[in-house]
Design a protein around this motif. Sequence first.
Motif, PDB file in Angstrom:
ATOM      1  N   ARG B  89     117.603  73.978 -49.889  1.00  0.00           N
ATOM      2  CA  ARG B  89     118.575  72.901 -49.999  1.00  0.00           C
ATOM      3  C   ARG B  89     119.415  73.050 -51.272  1.00  0.00           C
ATOM      4  O   ARG B  89     120.631  72.819 -51.259  1.00  0.00           O
ATOM      5  CB  ARG B  89     117.812  71.583 -50.006  1.00  0.00           C
ATOM      6  CG  ARG B  89     118.684  70.449 -49.735  1.00  0.00           C
ATOM      7  CD  ARG B  89     118.158  69.550 -48.688  1.00  0.00           C
ATOM      8  NE  ARG B  89     119.135  68.495 -48.517  1.00  0.00           N
ATOM      9  CZ  ARG B  89     118.824  67.220 -48.353  1.00  0.00           C
ATOM     10  NH1 ARG B  89     117.551  66.876 -48.286  1.00  0.00           N
ATOM     11  NH2 ARG B  89     119.767  66.334 -48.210  1.00  0.00           N
ATOM     12  N   GLU B  93     123.373  73.211 -51.103  1.00  0.00           N
ATOM     13  CA  GLU B  93     124.088  72.017 -51.549  1.00  0.00           C
ATOM     14  C   GLU B  93     124.568  72.105 -52.980  1.00  0.00           C
ATOM     15  O   GLU B  93     125.628  71.610 -53.319  1.00  0.00           O
ATOM     16  CB  GLU B  93     123.190  70.789 -51.417  1.00  0.00           C
ATOM     17  CG  GLU B  93     123.238  70.185 -50.038  1.00  0.00           C
ATOM     18  CD  GLU B  93     122.365  68.952 -49.943  1.00  0.00           C
ATOM     19  OE1 GLU B  93     122.293  68.406 -48.840  1.00  0.00           O
ATOM     20  OE2 GLU B  93     121.757  68.546 -50.954  1.00  0.00           O
ATOM     21  N   ARG B 117     117.216  72.268 -41.099  1.00  0.00           N
ATOM     22  CA  ARG B 117     117.962  71.144 -41.688  1.00  0.00           C
ATOM     23  C   ARG B 117     118.151  71.326 -43.191  1.00  0.00           C
ATOM     24  O   ARG B 117     119.067  70.756 -43.769  1.00  0.00           O
ATOM     25  CB  ARG B 117     117.254  69.820 -41.390  1.00  0.00           C
ATOM     26  CG  ARG B 117     117.283  69.443 -39.923  1.00  0.00           C
ATOM     27  CD  ARG B 117     116.894  67.982 -39.717  1.00  0.00           C
ATOM     28  NE  ARG B 117     117.927  67.110 -40.222  1.00  0.00           N
ATOM     29  CZ  ARG B 117     117.723  65.934 -40.806  1.00  0.00           C
ATOM     30  NH1 ARG B 117     116.489  65.495 -40.960  1.00  0.00           N
ATOM     31  NH2 ARG B 117     118.720  65.202 -41.237  1.00  0.00           N
ATOM     32  N   CYS B 118     117.260  72.082 -43.810  1.00  0.00           N
ATOM     33  CA  CYS B 118     117.416  72.347 -45.245  1.00  0.00           C
ATOM     34  C   CYS B 118     118.327  73.533 -45.516  1.00  0.00           C
ATOM     35  O   CYS B 118     118.561  73.884 -46.674  1.00  0.00           O
ATOM     36  CB  CYS B 118     116.052  72.563 -45.894  1.00  0.00           C
ATOM     37  SG  CYS B 118     115.089  71.062 -46.028  1.00  0.00           S
ATOM     38  N   ILE B 143     116.721  63.236 -33.355  1.00  0.00           N
ATOM     39  CA  ILE B 143     117.297  62.172 -34.191  1.00  0.00           C
ATOM     40  C   ILE B 143     116.756  62.321 -35.602  1.00  0.00           C
ATOM     41  O   ILE B 143     115.582  62.611 -35.787  1.00  0.00           O
ATOM     42  CB  ILE B 143     116.919  60.794 -33.617  1.00  0.00           C
ATOM     43  CG1 ILE B 143     117.595  60.608 -32.256  1.00  0.00           C
ATOM     44  CG2 ILE B 143     117.318  59.665 -34.578  1.00  0.00           C
ATOM     45  CD1 ILE B 143     117.008  59.525 -31.423  1.00  0.00           C
ATOM     46  N   TYR B 145     116.906  60.558 -39.712  1.00  0.00           N
ATOM     47  CA  TYR B 145     117.233  59.331 -40.441  1.00  0.00           C
ATOM     48  C   TYR B 145     117.859  59.596 -41.797  1.00  0.00           C
ATOM     49  O   TYR B 145     117.948  58.688 -42.606  1.00  0.00           O
ATOM     50  CB  TYR B 145     115.978  58.480 -40.616  1.00  0.00           C
ATOM     51  CG  TYR B 145     115.594  57.723 -39.363  1.00  0.00           C
ATOM     52  CD1 TYR B 145     116.129  56.465 -39.108  1.00  0.00           C
ATOM     53  CD2 TYR B 145     114.720  58.267 -38.439  1.00  0.00           C
ATOM     54  CE1 TYR B 145     115.788  55.760 -37.971  1.00  0.00           C
ATOM     55  CE2 TYR B 145     114.371  57.577 -37.293  1.00  0.00           C
ATOM     56  CZ  TYR B 145     114.918  56.315 -37.070  1.00  0.00           C
ATOM     57  OH  TYR B 145     114.580  55.627 -35.943  1.00  0.00           O
ATOM     58  N   GLN B 146     118.211  60.817 -42.062  1.00  0.00           N
ATOM     59  CA  GLN B 146     118.827  61.072 -43.360  1.00  0.00           C
ATOM     60  C   GLN B 146     119.737  62.288 -43.244  1.00  0.00           C
ATOM     61  O   GLN B 146     119.644  63.065 -42.306  1.00  0.00           O
ATOM     62  CB  GLN B 146     117.766  61.283 -44.449  1.00  0.00           C
ATOM     63  CG  GLN B 146     116.803  62.424 -44.252  1.00  0.00           C
ATOM     64  CD  GLN B 146     115.882  62.279 -43.086  1.00  0.00           C
ATOM     65  OE1 GLN B 146     116.105  62.895 -42.050  1.00  0.00           O
ATOM     66  NE2 GLN B 146     114.838  61.477 -43.212  1.00  0.00           N
ATOM     67  N   ARG B 147     120.606  62.416 -44.213  1.00  0.00           N
ATOM     68  CA  ARG B 147     121.507  63.568 -44.214  1.00  0.00           C
ATOM     69  C   ARG B 147     120.737  64.814 -44.608  1.00  0.00           C
ATOM     70  O   ARG B 147     119.769  64.744 -45.342  1.00  0.00           O
ATOM     71  CB  ARG B 147     122.609  63.370 -45.246  1.00  0.00           C
ATOM     72  CG  ARG B 147     123.555  62.282 -44.906  1.00  0.00           C
ATOM     73  CD  ARG B 147     124.776  62.439 -45.759  1.00  0.00           C
ATOM     74  NE  ARG B 147     125.843  62.923 -44.903  1.00  0.00           N
ATOM     75  CZ  ARG B 147     127.127  62.881 -45.268  1.00  0.00           C
ATOM     76  NH1 ARG B 147     127.472  62.455 -46.453  1.00  0.00           N
ATOM     77  NH2 ARG B 147     128.051  63.318 -44.457  1.00  0.00           N
ATOM     78  N   ALA B 148     121.218  65.934 -44.121  1.00  0.00           N
ATOM     79  CA  ALA B 148     120.675  67.203 -44.586  1.00  0.00           C
ATOM     80  C   ALA B 148     121.803  68.215 -44.501  1.00  0.00           C
ATOM     81  O   ALA B 148     122.969  67.843 -44.499  1.00  0.00           O
ATOM     82  CB  ALA B 148     119.463  67.594 -43.764  1.00  0.00           C
ATOM     83  N   VAL B 149     121.440  69.493 -44.394  1.00  0.00           N
ATOM     84  CA  VAL B 149     122.468  70.522 -44.520  1.00  0.00           C
ATOM     85  C   VAL B 149     123.125  70.863 -43.186  1.00  0.00           C
ATOM     86  O   VAL B 149     124.285  71.202 -43.132  1.00  0.00           O
ATOM     87  CB  VAL B 149     121.851  71.782 -45.170  1.00  0.00           C
ATOM     88  CG1 VAL B 149     122.840  72.922 -45.198  1.00  0.00           C
ATOM     89  CG2 VAL B 149     121.382  71.449 -46.574  1.00  0.00           C
ATOM     90  N   LEU B 157     124.420  53.425 -39.080  1.00  0.00           N
ATOM     91  CA  LEU B 157     123.536  53.224 -40.219  1.00  0.00           C
ATOM     92  C   LEU B 157     123.091  54.546 -40.827  1.00  0.00           C
ATOM     93  O   LEU B 157     123.884  55.421 -41.079  1.00  0.00           O
ATOM     94  CB  LEU B 157     122.335  52.384 -39.788  1.00  0.00           C
ATOM     95  CG  LEU B 157     122.722  50.999 -39.269  1.00  0.00           C
ATOM     96  CD1 LEU B 157     121.495  50.242 -38.807  1.00  0.00           C
ATOM     97  CD2 LEU B 157     123.436  50.217 -40.330  1.00  0.00           C
ATOM     98  N   LEU B 158     121.796  54.677 -41.024  1.00  0.00           N
ATOM     99  CA  LEU B 158     121.284  55.886 -41.662  1.00  0.00           C
ATOM    100  C   LEU B 158     121.107  57.038 -40.681  1.00  0.00           C
ATOM    101  O   LEU B 158     120.841  58.147 -41.077  1.00  0.00           O
ATOM    102  CB  LEU B 158     119.899  55.589 -42.269  1.00  0.00           C
ATOM    103  CG  LEU B 158     119.816  54.720 -43.506  1.00  0.00           C
ATOM    104  CD1 LEU B 158     118.361  54.380 -43.786  1.00  0.00           C
ATOM    105  CD2 LEU B 158     120.404  55.458 -44.695  1.00  0.00           C
ATOM    106  N   ARG B 159     121.226  56.756 -39.398  1.00  0.00           N
ATOM    107  CA  ARG B 159     120.713  57.729 -38.434  1.00  0.00           C
ATOM    108  C   ARG B 159     121.735  58.763 -37.999  1.00  0.00           C
ATOM    109  O   ARG B 159     122.926  58.513 -37.998  1.00  0.00           O
ATOM    110  CB  ARG B 159     120.189  56.990 -37.209  1.00  0.00           C
ATOM    111  CG  ARG B 159     119.053  56.102 -37.559  1.00  0.00           C
ATOM    112  CD  ARG B 159     118.714  55.223 -36.410  1.00  0.00           C
ATOM    113  NE  ARG B 159     119.900  54.633 -35.844  1.00  0.00           N
ATOM    114  CZ  ARG B 159     119.882  53.485 -35.184  1.00  0.00           C
ATOM    115  NH1 ARG B 159     118.763  52.842 -35.019  1.00  0.00           N
ATOM    116  NH2 ARG B 159     120.980  53.006 -34.676  1.00  0.00           N
ATOM    117  N   LYS B 161     122.474  62.169 -35.126  1.00  0.00           N
ATOM    118  CA  LYS B 161     122.096  62.964 -33.960  1.00  0.00           C
ATOM    119  C   LYS B 161     122.224  64.412 -34.387  1.00  0.00           C
ATOM    120  O   LYS B 161     123.272  64.840 -34.846  1.00  0.00           O
ATOM    121  CB  LYS B 161     123.068  62.652 -32.815  1.00  0.00           C
ATOM    122  CG  LYS B 161     122.689  63.304 -31.520  1.00  0.00           C
ATOM    123  CD  LYS B 161     121.954  62.318 -30.648  1.00  0.00           C
ATOM    124  CE  LYS B 161     121.286  63.017 -29.485  1.00  0.00           C
ATOM    125  NZ  LYS B 161     120.194  62.218 -28.945  1.00  0.00           N
TER     126      LYS B 161
END
Lengths: 561, 165
Positions: B89, B93, B117-118, B143, B145-149, B157-159, B161
């Motif tokens: 990450r 990032e 995702r990282c 699904i 619940y948080q942002r990633a790469v 909201l936080l979610r 796809k």
Amino acid sequence: MNAIAPRAVAPVPPHARTYRYDAVDREFLAERIAEFEGQVQRRLAGELTEEEFKPLRLMNGLYLQLHAYMLRVAIPYGVLNAAQLRQLAYIARRWDRGFGHFTTRQNIQFNWTKLEDVPDMLRALAAVDMHAIQTSGNCIRNVTTDEYAGAAPDEVVDPRIYAEILRQWSTLHPEFTWLPRKFKIAITGAAEDRVALRLHDVGLEAKRNAAGEIGFAVHAGGGMGRTPLIATKLRDFLPEAELLGYLEAVLRSYNALGQRDNIYKARIKILVRDLGAEFAEMVEREYAAMPRDRFRLDPAIVAAIRQHFAPPPFLALNDVALPEAPEFRAWAARSVRPHRQPGYASVTISLKPIGGIPGDASAAQMEVVAGLAERFSFGEIRVSHVQNLVLPHVRQEDLPDLWEELRAAGLATPNIGLVSDIIACPGMDYCALATARSIPVAQRISERFADLDRQLDIGECFVNISGCINACGHHHVGHIGILGVDKRGEEVYQVTLGGAAGNDAALGELVGPAFSYDDIVDAIETILLTHVAHRLPGERFIDCYRRIGLAPFKEALYAAA
Amino acid sequence: MPLLEDGRLVDDAWVSVADDAVLPDSPAILSLARLRRDAAELASRRAPLGLVLPPEVAVAEIADLLPLLSLVALVLPKFRDGRAFTQARALREQHGFTGEIRATGHVIPDQYLALLRCGVSTVEVPAGADPAVWDAARRVIGIAYQRAVVPDSPLSLLRRKLEIA
Ligand code: HEM
Ligand code: SF4
């Protein structure tokens, strides 16, 4: 295996103050259960080794204990609605032995679980928007908060909103699921710390600045276990929008540098202790280097989540005088707390009957409490960090009726905050790591002080018991802490005095040599008699101890020998 | 070791080169010690270079080498050792690294999605590994619940796809 038809569940009343799932949240839970079922199958087919399967099952809340599997279910920020509590009762009856065990971390444990039943149990939980995700494993655990959130008069900021945001953010976080060790976050929004925030990996104190904006004091590196430490404050006022970004920086620093070769040194507290002020600087450097904008907590998100926790439809009432009946008064004096809304009160339901197992509730009791919550508390129940239940919003005029009902169900023991309101871990009765029994010690102490008048005379005193050095029973922060250890095959109990978990957090001091299983209850009695002999009028145990110190207790305990 | 990319086994164009071995003209993965030792002469090399980044070395410490590199190989000594997730990450990032990030060592299919995702692009999988199992493992949960790469689209909201290749 999955012949269980989803049980019809009563719809959640629109005002039950818990986060309400939508179709996406439900789809996510279904996917997670499917993933776990696949993992069980791959384990059975030998595609996953036991070593590989273990952390996967732990991250779904499944432990292997002494006699059976245990499923630990999350009760996010300790909030349940009546339908959820009824479903927990159903699960206890159908797949356990008719009991559940509420823990200090706002979870419930089912101690007699069969591996093959777990996917069905998870589906039954999902039917009421519950899960067992991240209740164990080296990941961010269930976030805990104040059991009186939304009700306490001293609340400045409602912590449930941020606890829910943290729950979502930490759920299957891609970077922080394989940490050196478990990671526990507690958050409060009240002046009085009721969550032991200084004893958590991260403790957050939500507050407002002079301009009325919301922010957080961030504490890190507290913990119990083998090396108990009080947390260090990293930030005094972290603006709301920066909450997730800053926590990412804390966790990233920990994930990169936390020890992995020794599980006793792997918690963040060791890193914070060893690096001192440098840890905070490291986090700040990390945070400065991050693309912070990506992690800004959008006020729209906060506003949307806040809607889920809007106050219930309180009536405009005035405070009322309570009836004089002495037995009712005795109960109310311990169990009823003031509420921020005039005419209302919060009620603590003791799960510590004399001689009982602290935190245990039968399926029938859960159903009774669910019914009472519907009748008296907007359908809402809380789980407290001392293993009791709370009805947060009760009309004062309903208190006598509520008391009668609780009494009929064996749930009106008037001992909240007294010596028999004991925190005890499962110990040798269930836990594979235990070095001694803890439940029977709690039961024997409770029986010794069965006389309520005696308990009332002694006054507020927290007795906490752990069955091994891992300190799940919070013994380090009990006013009286008891730690069971194994000494050449014999269970012996070390006693510490003067611990505290709140604003005045302190670690207890060892009083002297350990006591045998047979002698430990006498020793506790001696300590309490010493307190009674030395206290000033109305002085609490902890205050008396702080004033007179360890010496008088030592003398009373060991001089005779 | 077989190499997995986008849920399929792919040919591996890279070779790992020992510190004292002659450098081939093809894509080569070197140790950090060798890269540091030979950095000056490697700067003029044409063929792609890769680095094995040990788990205890922070990405910030090798930031100066990144312009030379087309690949960074991260190491999971045990699958439970998650430092590689943070390194990946940070590479993407914080340092804008756009080359290949390869996860090596003890990795299990259940980690595949989180690695992607990282920012990890390829995984060295054990000989005989069934790519279908890996591909299924990254698709079972769609699904987050948080942002990633990786690419994703906010649901609300936080979610998010996840958009899986
Ligand atoms: C089956 C049973 C359990 C096992 C195997 C278990 C295991 C452990 C271990 C190994 C630790 C020490 C962690 C460390 O120092 O890194 C710990 C700490 C803790 N556990 Fe448990 N536990 C169990 C049950 C419980 C229960 C029932 C509760 C709640 C009543 C609980 C609450 C805690 C708390 C509050 C801590 C201290 C947190 C800290 O170390 O900062 N555990 N547990
Ligand atoms: S303190 Fe020890 S005995 Fe008690 S539950 Fe925790 S690990 Fe088990």
